[in-house]
Design a protein around this motif. Structure first.
Motif, PDB file in Angstrom:
ATOM      1  N   SER A 111       9.230  -9.904  34.292  1.00  0.00           N
ATOM      2  CA  SER A 111       8.182  -8.672  34.951  1.00  0.00           C
ATOM      3  C   SER A 111       6.676  -9.387  34.780  1.00  0.00           C
ATOM      4  O   SER A 111       5.715  -8.529  34.268  1.00  0.00           O
ATOM      5  CB  SER A 111       8.546  -7.387  34.234  1.00  0.00           C
ATOM      6  OG  SER A 111       7.942  -7.600  32.796  1.00  0.00           O
ATOM      7  N   SER A 215       8.642  -2.732  41.057  1.00  0.00           N
ATOM      8  CA  SER A 215       7.481  -3.656  40.481  1.00  0.00           C
ATOM      9  C   SER A 215       6.651  -2.897  39.443  1.00  0.00           C
ATOM     10  O   SER A 215       6.221  -3.235  38.158  1.00  0.00           O
ATOM     11  CB  SER A 215       6.535  -4.368  41.521  1.00  0.00           C
ATOM     12  OG  SER A 215       7.198  -5.132  42.262  1.00  0.00           O
ATOM     13  N   VAL A 216       6.232  -1.389  39.674  1.00  0.00           N
ATOM     14  CA  VAL A 216       5.488  -0.746  38.996  1.00  0.00           C
ATOM     15  C   VAL A 216       6.337  -0.383  37.831  1.00  0.00           C
ATOM     16  O   VAL A 216       5.797  -0.462  36.433  1.00  0.00           O
ATOM     17  CB  VAL A 216       4.952   0.516  39.536  1.00  0.00           C
ATOM     18  CG1 VAL A 216       4.205   1.494  38.666  1.00  0.00           C
ATOM     19  CG2 VAL A 216       4.167  -0.058  40.847  1.00  0.00           C
ATOM     20  N   THR A 219       6.159  -2.741  35.218  1.00  0.00           N
ATOM     21  CA  THR A 219       4.814  -3.230  34.933  1.00  0.00           C
ATOM     22  C   THR A 219       4.933  -4.797  35.365  1.00  0.00           C
ATOM     23  O   THR A 219       4.293  -5.580  34.669  1.00  0.00           O
ATOM     24  CB  THR A 219       4.265  -3.093  33.635  1.00  0.00           C
ATOM     25  OG1 THR A 219       5.192  -3.710  32.661  1.00  0.00           O
ATOM     26  CG2 THR A 219       4.456  -1.615  33.430  1.00  0.00           C
ATOM     27  N   GLY A 221       4.709  -6.199  39.060  1.00  0.00           N
ATOM     28  CA  GLY A 221       3.448  -6.379  40.263  1.00  0.00           C
ATOM     29  C   GLY A 221       3.674  -7.194  41.411  1.00  0.00           C
ATOM     30  O   GLY A 221       2.838  -7.187  42.012  1.00  0.00           O
ATOM     31  N   MET A 245       1.558   3.156  36.285  1.00  0.00           N
ATOM     32  CA  MET A 245       1.265   1.866  35.582  1.00  0.00           C
ATOM     33  C   MET A 245       0.919   2.353  34.102  1.00  0.00           C
ATOM     34  O   MET A 245       1.307   1.844  33.046  1.00  0.00           O
ATOM     35  CB  MET A 245       0.218   1.041  36.046  1.00  0.00           C
ATOM     36  CG  MET A 245       0.719   0.350  37.512  1.00  0.00           C
ATOM     37  SD  MET A 245      -0.529  -0.708  38.009  1.00  0.00           S
ATOM     38  CE  MET A 245      -1.933   0.163  38.678  1.00  0.00           C
ATOM     39  N   SER A 310      -3.805  -1.150  35.691  1.00  0.00           N
ATOM     40  CA  SER A 310      -3.019  -2.449  36.173  1.00  0.00           C
ATOM     41  C   SER A 310      -3.064  -3.464  35.187  1.00  0.00           C
ATOM     42  O   SER A 310      -1.936  -4.034  34.883  1.00  0.00           O
ATOM     43  CB  SER A 310      -3.199  -2.964  37.602  1.00  0.00           C
ATOM     44  OG  SER A 310      -2.567  -4.176  38.094  1.00  0.00           O
ATOM     45  N   SER A 313      -1.688  -2.294  31.570  1.00  0.00           N
ATOM     46  CA  SER A 313      -0.292  -2.335  31.459  1.00  0.00           C
ATOM     47  C   SER A 313       0.478  -3.597  31.738  1.00  0.00           C
ATOM     48  O   SER A 313       1.818  -3.685  31.825  1.00  0.00           O
ATOM     49  CB  SER A 313       0.329  -1.425  32.502  1.00  0.00           C
ATOM     50  OG  SER A 313       0.043  -1.489  33.731  1.00  0.00           O
ATOM     51  N   THR A 315       0.595  -4.880  34.476  1.00  0.00           N
ATOM     52  CA  THR A 315       1.435  -4.823  36.026  1.00  0.00           C
ATOM     53  C   THR A 315       0.871  -6.086  36.793  1.00  0.00           C
ATOM     54  O   THR A 315       1.510  -6.735  37.556  1.00  0.00           O
ATOM     55  CB  THR A 315       1.217  -3.577  36.660  1.00  0.00           C
ATOM     56  OG1 THR A 315       1.588  -2.642  35.578  1.00  0.00           O
ATOM     57  CG2 THR A 315       1.895  -3.562  37.794  1.00  0.00           C
ATOM     58  N   SER A 347       5.295  -2.834  29.409  1.00  0.00           N
ATOM     59  CA  SER A 347       4.168  -3.628  29.116  1.00  0.00           C
ATOM     60  C   SER A 347       4.276  -4.730  28.530  1.00  0.00           C
ATOM     61  O   SER A 347       4.972  -5.016  27.590  1.00  0.00           O
ATOM     62  CB  SER A 347       2.967  -2.739  28.552  1.00  0.00           C
ATOM     63  OG  SER A 347       1.749  -3.701  28.161  1.00  0.00           O
TER      64      SER A 347
END
Length: 485
Positions: A111, A215-216, A219, A221, A245, A310, A313, A315, A347
């Motif tokens: 991630s 994706s969110v 975290t 992206g 996020m 963003s 976190s 992301t 995260s």
């Protein structure tokens, strides 16, 4: 090391990965992708099942995961997942080299969200889905999924949970490890579903909602658009994504407290309070700082809210080219790449709780110097922090910076400038997405050498497992039977 037990675990993980590939295979059939794309998932599924059943047939004398077994198994399992996860990319023919496929797969499962793709929107839907689905799977942790679904998960499974979880010393939410894993998965699924529904309500297309939800939630992206979320020009979707996020950066234990009506216990969490305060203050500072670019503070607020949530976190999504922002704003975002959000969340980064503990330890030590005879206990959330916890926090930061220095030197061999090299390594170690300069907001990692991509791939896995489990593999005694505990 209990080799048979480790191999059995990896075999089970590969069988799970084979089942996961059934989803992008279904997408390729639904969207009538080419036969080559369909085969790009069908062939790896067969390979994974064959390898999974071969390794999973190992019969260890003991089913107890000792610390060394769990740490080694976690590291090797993530490496195996990433390697086999790269096969669909390779067989599809849409990537320049196998190292690019490995890089994209590692970025997905860990991630991290960095990419070597230049024309993302030209890829088949199933490949785009697999990138983000790898995100979603890796966000909560593949071992957590396995613990939740595997009947043989026993008390020693807590070592697996610790090897993959984030933070100082992850506790079981409830006494039974398998039940704890189920609760974590349920929270993750529920929040993902809520995000998906809200994105649909914002007017985002269905397929895009699926991609961005995955994706969110992780975290991570990765997007199906070349310029990310900014391509939609949808302020409502941006605010929904910014909210989630932020929420996915919160320790999942807090949500367990809230569901069980332990609101005071949740709100009393020191890391949560620091996290909320830092996000609010940073949004305000950056909104004011970039107001001259966007005409007013309210106009800058939209971009500040999104970019702060963003980056903190990890992301790494973008709606603006923050490299054109003033130095103060860029500095804050760069710091967030390192700190991350809360322990026990999806995260990346070092996690705020470590800095809180070390800040309190430094403060206590200074007081002790001034008042030598006084006792200076360190407490977190009303509980005394042991010296072991402080040592672990210090060890993590030392290992982080040691690996950072070595990796920057290796990446610098190809001649990249120091800002590009250092930010690329931090982005990889912290699983935080875009870096600065040549790997900045609207750029990618395609121009880096094979060596740099290999180093950064290693950094992404090390960062996802919080470094120690991966570094332990380099200790020779762990490979001996009955070696280090």
């Amino acid at each position: 090391m209990n080799y048979r037990l480790v191999l059995r675990l990896i075999g089970n993980i590969l069988k799970i990965e084979a089942m996961l590939m059934a989803f992008p295979l279904a997408v390729s059939l639904l969207y009538k992708n080419s036969y080559r794309t369909i085969a790009a998932f069908a062939a790896p599924m067969l390979i994974l099942l064959a390898a999974g059943f071969a390794l999973g047939s190992a019969k260890p004398k003991s089913m107890q995961f000792r610390a060394r077994d769990a740490f080694a198994a976690a590291s090797l399992a993530w490496m195996a997942m990433s390697f086999f996860g790269a096969l669909p990319f390779y067989f599809s023919g849409g990537f320049a080299s196998f190292i690019d496929c490995i890089f994209e797969s590692v970025s997905g499962f860990t991630s991290t969200g960095i990419s070597i793709l230049v024309y993302t929107e030209n890829l088949p839907e199933s490949i785009l889905f697999w990138r983000s689905f790898a995100h979603w799977t890796g966000g909560i942790g593949v071992l957590v999924f396995m613990l939740a679904a595997t009947p043989e998960a026993n008390a020693s499974g807590v070592n697996l949970l610790k090897a993959e979880s984030t933070g100082l010393s992850p506790d079981k939410i409830v006494p039974k490890v398998r039940q704890s894993a189920k609760i974590l998965c349920l929270i993750y699924l529920s929040m993902s579903a809520a995000l998906f529904v809200m994105l649909i309500a914002s007017g985002m297309p269905l397929f895009d909602c699926i991609i961005n939800t995955a994706s969110v939630a992780a975290t991570g992206g990765l997007s199906n658009k070349d310029i990310g979320i900014g391509a939609y020009g949808n302020a409502a979707a941006e605010m929904v994504i910014a909210l989630f996020m932020f929420l996915f950066g919160v320790n999942f234990t807090i949500y367990y407290y809230i569901v069980n009506k332990k609101i005071k216990q949740a709100l009393a969490d020191e890391e949560l309070r620091v996290y909320v305060a830092i996000v609010i203050v940073s949004i305000a500072v950056i909104a004011i700082d970039i107001s001259s670019i966007y005409g007013s503070v309210p106009s800058g607020l939209r971009y500040a809210i999104f970019q702060v949530t963003s980056m903190v976190s990890s992301t790494g999504m973008v709606t603006a080219d923050f490299e054109s922002w003033p130095a103060l704003s860029r500095a804050l975002l760069f710091i967030f790449m390192f700190t991350g959000a809360c322990a026990g969340s999806t995260s990346g980064g070092a996690k705020m709780v470590r800095f809180i503990v070390l800040y309190k330890a430094a403060k206590a030590e200074l007081r002790k110097i001034i008042h030598p005879g006084s006792e200076q206990p360190i407490a977190l959330n009303g509980r005394k922090v042991s010296s072991d916890i402080i040592s672990k926090a210090s060890l993590f930061l030392f290992c982080y910076f040691f690996l950072f220095i070595v990796s920057v030197l290796l990446v610098s061999i190809e001649g990249a400038d120091i800002l590009t090299s250092s930010s690329a390594v931090i982005a990889s170690l912290s699983n935080s997405g875009p870096g600065l300069n040549a790997v900045g907001a609207y750029k990618n990692y395609s121009k880096l050498s094979a060596l740099s991509k290999s180093v950064l791939s290693f950094c992404m896995i090390a960062g996802r497992l919080e470094i120690i489990p991966v570094l332990i593999l380099f200790k020779p005694s762990i490979w001996k039977r009955g070696g280090m505990d």
